[in-house]
Design a protein around this motif. Sequence first.
Motif, short mmCIF file in Angstrom:
data_model
loop_
_atom_site.label_atom_id
_atom_site.label_comp_id
_atom_site.label_asym_id
_atom_site.label_seq_id
_atom_site.Cartn_x
_atom_site.Cartn_y
_atom_site.Cartn_z
N GLY A 57 58.27 34.02 47.21
CA GLY A 57 57.50 34.67 46.16
C GLY A 57 56.43 35.55 46.74
N ARG A 58 55.39 35.77 45.93
CA ARG A 58 54.28 36.64 46.32
C ARG A 58 53.01 35.83 46.49
NH1 ARG A 58 53.46 41.56 42.55
NH2 ARG A 58 52.06 42.05 44.25
N ILE A 66 43.81 36.04 36.83
CA ILE A 66 44.96 35.29 36.35
C ILE A 66 44.63 34.77 34.95
CG2 ILE A 66 46.41 33.27 36.74
CD1 ILE A 66 46.77 35.36 38.87
N THR A 81 46.59 33.09 45.23
CA THR A 81 47.63 32.77 44.25
C THR A 81 49.01 32.87 44.90
OG1 THR A 81 47.88 35.05 43.48
CG2 THR A 81 46.31 33.67 42.30
N MET A 83 52.96 33.29 43.50
CA MET A 83 53.84 33.52 42.35
C MET A 83 55.28 33.39 42.82
SD MET A 83 51.70 36.70 40.76
CE MET A 83 51.05 37.22 42.33
N SER A 84 55.94 32.36 42.38
CA SER A 84 57.29 32.05 42.81
C SER A 84 58.31 33.01 42.24
CB SER A 84 57.64 30.62 42.36
OG SER A 84 59.01 30.38 42.51
N TYR A 85 59.26 33.48 43.08
CA TYR A 85 60.35 34.32 42.58
C TYR A 85 61.25 33.53 41.62
CZ TYR A 85 59.24 37.92 46.04
OH TYR A 85 58.64 38.90 46.79
N ARG A 87 60.21 31.79 39.18
CA ARG A 87 59.64 31.98 37.84
C ARG A 87 59.46 33.44 37.49
NH1 ARG A 87 54.91 28.21 36.03
NH2 ARG A 87 55.49 29.25 34.13
N TRP A 88 59.11 34.27 38.48
CA TRP A 88 58.92 35.70 38.27
C TRP A 88 59.75 36.44 39.29
CZ3 TRP A 88 54.37 32.60 38.24
CH2 TRP A 88 53.81 32.47 36.98
N PRO A 89 60.94 36.88 38.91
CA PRO A 89 61.82 37.56 39.86
C PRO A 89 61.13 38.77 40.50
CG PRO A 89 62.97 37.11 37.81
CD PRO A 89 61.52 36.79 37.59
N SER A 90 61.52 39.02 41.75
CA SER A 90 60.92 40.14 42.48
C SER A 90 61.26 41.45 41.83
CB SER A 90 61.39 40.13 43.93
OG SER A 90 62.80 40.27 43.99
#
Length: 90
Positions: A57-58, A66, A81, A83-85, A87-90
């Motif tokens: 992720g990022r 946030i 922070t 942010m998992s790919y 949950r939130w695709p790249s």
Amino acid sequence: MTPISTEEFLRDYSGSPGHELVRGHLLRVPVPGANHDSIEVTIVTLLHPIIKSRQLGRLTCGETLIRVQTDPDTYRGADVTFMSYARWPS
């Protein structure tokens, strides 16, 4: 304390360190100093190679705003922070 809208907060304060929106109210928070920043750098330095090599992720740092609550909205400045790919695709 008079509430402000999310739109007002994002327009007027999102680029201004030391401001957060808590349940619709503007909150002034201390601007972090050198010790705080040094800890952020250490955390990011340790996490970044793992997250990047595994494409998990990022990772961000530096008081990234946030949204942590809605109705009324709350935006906090996060030190670091992830942010998992997943949950939130790249």
